[in-house]
Design a protein around this motif. Structure first.
Motif, PDB file in Angstrom:
ATOM      1  N   ASN A  89      14.076  13.631  -2.288  1.00 24.27           N
ATOM      2  CA  ASN A  89      14.454  13.410  -3.677  1.00 24.27           C
ATOM      3  C   ASN A  89      13.378  12.581  -4.362  1.00 24.27           C
ATOM      4  N   LYS A  90      13.496  12.445  -5.672  1.00 24.30           N
ATOM      5  CA  LYS A  90      12.466  11.764  -6.450  1.00 24.30           C
ATOM      6  C   LYS A  90      12.395  10.276  -6.123  1.00 24.30           C
ATOM      7  N   VAL A  91      13.539   9.668  -5.822  1.00 22.21           N
ATOM      8  CA  VAL A  91      13.539   8.252  -5.463  1.00 22.21           C
ATOM      9  C   VAL A  91      12.748   8.035  -4.175  1.00 22.21           C
ATOM     10  N   GLY A  92      13.026   8.866  -3.168  1.00 19.69           N
ATOM     11  CA  GLY A  92      12.281   8.768  -1.919  1.00 19.69           C
ATOM     12  C   GLY A  92      10.811   9.047  -2.121  1.00 19.69           C
ATOM     13  N   TYR A  93      10.498   9.983  -2.998  1.00 21.76           N
ATOM     14  CA  TYR A  93       9.114  10.323  -3.319  1.00 21.76           C
ATOM     15  C   TYR A  93       8.370   9.095  -3.853  1.00 21.76           C
ATOM     16  N   ILE A  94       8.988   8.435  -4.833  1.00 23.85           N
ATOM     17  CA  ILE A  94       8.358   7.260  -5.456  1.00 23.85           C
ATOM     18  C   ILE A  94       8.257   6.111  -4.463  1.00 23.85           C
ATOM     19  N   VAL A  95       9.336   5.871  -3.707  1.00 20.83           N
ATOM     20  CA  VAL A  95       9.342   4.769  -2.732  1.00 20.83           C
ATOM     21  C   VAL A  95       8.288   4.986  -1.649  1.00 20.83           C
ATOM     22  N   SER A  96       8.168   6.199  -1.153  1.00 18.70           N
ATOM     23  CA  SER A  96       7.171   6.476  -0.115  1.00 18.70           C
ATOM     24  C   SER A  96       5.759   6.259  -0.647  1.00 18.70           C
ATOM     25  N   CYS A  97       5.536   6.635  -1.904  1.00 15.65           N
ATOM     26  CA  CYS A  97       4.231   6.420  -2.523  1.00 15.65           C
ATOM     27  C   CYS A  97       3.919   4.926  -2.634  1.00 15.65           C
ATOM     28  N   ILE A  98       4.911   4.146  -3.049  1.00 16.04           N
ATOM     29  CA  ILE A  98       4.725   2.687  -3.183  1.00 16.04           C
ATOM     30  C   ILE A  98       4.456   2.058  -1.831  1.00 16.04           C
ATOM     31  N   ILE A  99       5.212   2.467  -0.807  1.00 18.35           N
ATOM     32  CA  ILE A  99       5.016   1.910   0.537  1.00 18.35           C
ATOM     33  C   ILE A  99       3.609   2.201   1.049  1.00 18.35           C
ATOM     34  N   LEU A 100       3.127   3.419   0.824  1.00 18.42           N
ATOM     35  CA  LEU A 100       1.781   3.780   1.265  1.00 18.42           C
ATOM     36  C   LEU A 100       0.724   2.931   0.561  1.00 18.42           C
ATOM     37  N   LEU A 101       0.910   2.717  -0.740  1.00 22.67           N
ATOM     38  CA  LEU A 101      -0.044   1.902  -1.493  1.00 22.67           C
ATOM     39  C   LEU A 101      -0.032   0.451  -1.017  1.00 22.67           C
ATOM     40  N   ILE A 102       1.163  -0.116  -0.824  1.00 23.67           N
ATOM     41  CA  ILE A 102       1.271  -1.506  -0.373  1.00 23.67           C
ATOM     42  C   ILE A 102       0.709  -1.663   1.034  1.00 23.67           C
ATOM     43  N   SER A 103       1.008  -0.705   1.926  1.00 21.17           N
ATOM     44  CA  SER A 103       0.500  -0.790   3.294  1.00 21.17           C
ATOM     45  C   SER A 103      -1.027  -0.712   3.328  1.00 21.17           C
ATOM     46  N   SER A 104      -1.620   0.039   2.386  1.00 22.50           N
ATOM     47  CA  SER A 104      -3.079   0.099   2.302  1.00 22.50           C
ATOM     48  C   SER A 104      -3.649  -1.236   1.846  1.00 22.50           C
ATOM     49  N   MET A 105      -2.969  -1.889   0.921  1.00 25.07           N
ATOM     50  CA  MET A 105      -3.427  -3.177   0.412  1.00 25.07           C
ATOM     51  C   MET A 105      -3.393  -4.248   1.488  1.00 25.07           C
ATOM     52  N   PHE A 106      -2.393  -4.194   2.365  1.00 28.46           N
ATOM     53  CA  PHE A 106      -2.239  -5.219   3.397  1.00 28.46           C
ATOM     54  C   PHE A 106      -2.777  -4.760   4.762  1.00 28.46           C
ATOM     55  N   HIS A 107      -3.502  -3.648   4.759  1.00 25.26           N
ATOM     56  CA  HIS A 107      -4.191  -3.151   5.959  1.00 25.26           C
ATOM     57  C   HIS A 107      -3.232  -2.885   7.131  1.00 25.26           C
ATOM     58  N   ILE A 108      -2.054  -2.383   6.818  1.00 26.26           N
ATOM     59  CA  ILE A 108      -1.116  -1.978   7.873  1.00 26.26           C
ATOM     60  C   ILE A 108      -0.795  -0.492   7.753  1.00 26.26           C
TER      61      ILE A 108
END
Length: 206
Positions: A89-108
């Motif tokens: 769903n769109k909520v999961g789509y947006i959340v997964s995108c945010i998690i990927l971006l944050i994990s890239s920022m914190f090198h995890i």
């Protein structure tokens, strides 16, 4: 392709032992072991004794990249077996995108991507415009891209096309691989699939 070959052997062995059925604890247990072992490979000073468990049974791979591919394999198996319980769903789509971006920022990112990236790709493909989805009716070029992209990328690297940046390098890769993928589908993959269907049909009639 060598890690893929090892993955096929792994699937064949696990399947013959009936360990890849829809048993959450068995499949997820394999994933957890591989993930912990990968964590050890990234953190040599860790105290996790996972390598002592996995090494005697032939899972002591020489590099963490192969192990990371194995984690993707298990993630795909889990998503396939429990696909009816995974909601796109769109909520999961947006959340997964945010998690990927944050994990890239914190090198995890390498620890988050096995599930989150696959889910993001599922959402991305689901919400593609219908016209793009219908392109698959003319042929499936995905395996050709998978098969030929790496050697062609190496050729581009020899001529140092990567110096023009990530975007241009990947656009060039797409353009170079496209004719190979088309040729592979129409001359190799599609005829092989048709022969397999004919063979299966003949066996069922006999």
């Amino acid at each position: 392709l060598y890690p893929e070959f090892k993955a096929y052997i792994f699937i064949a062995v696990m399947g013959s032992l009936s360990l890849l059925k829809k048993n959450f604890f068995t499949i997820f247990g394999f994933f957890v072991l591989l993930f912990l072992y990968f964590f050890e490979s990234q953190n040599p000073g860790s105290t996790l004794p996972v390598s002592q468990i996995l090494s005697p049974i032939g899972l002591d791979w020489p590099d963490s990249s192969t192990l990371q591919l194995a984690i993707y394999l298990m993630s795909g198996i889990i998503i396939y077996h429990f696909s009816e319980k995974i909601y796109v769903n769109k909520v999961g789509y947006i959340v997964s995108c945010i998690i990927l971006l944050i994990s890239s920022m914190f090198h995890i990112y390498i620890y988050v991507q096995p599930f989150i990236l696959l889910y993001f790709i599922l959402c991305f493909s689901y919400y593609l415009p219908e016209k793009l989805k219908n392109l698959g009716n003319y042929g499936d070029l995905s395996y050709g891209y998978y098969l030929y992209s790496f050697p062609l990328q190496q050729i581009l690297s020899i001529f140092e096309f990567q110096r023009y940046g990530f975007l241009i390098y990947n656009v060039l890769t797409f353009c170079f691989v496209l004719p190979f993928a088309i040729t592979s589908w129409f001359l190799v993959e599609n005829p092989s699939l048709k022969l397999a269907k004919v063979y299966t049909k003949n066996r069922s009639l006999n």
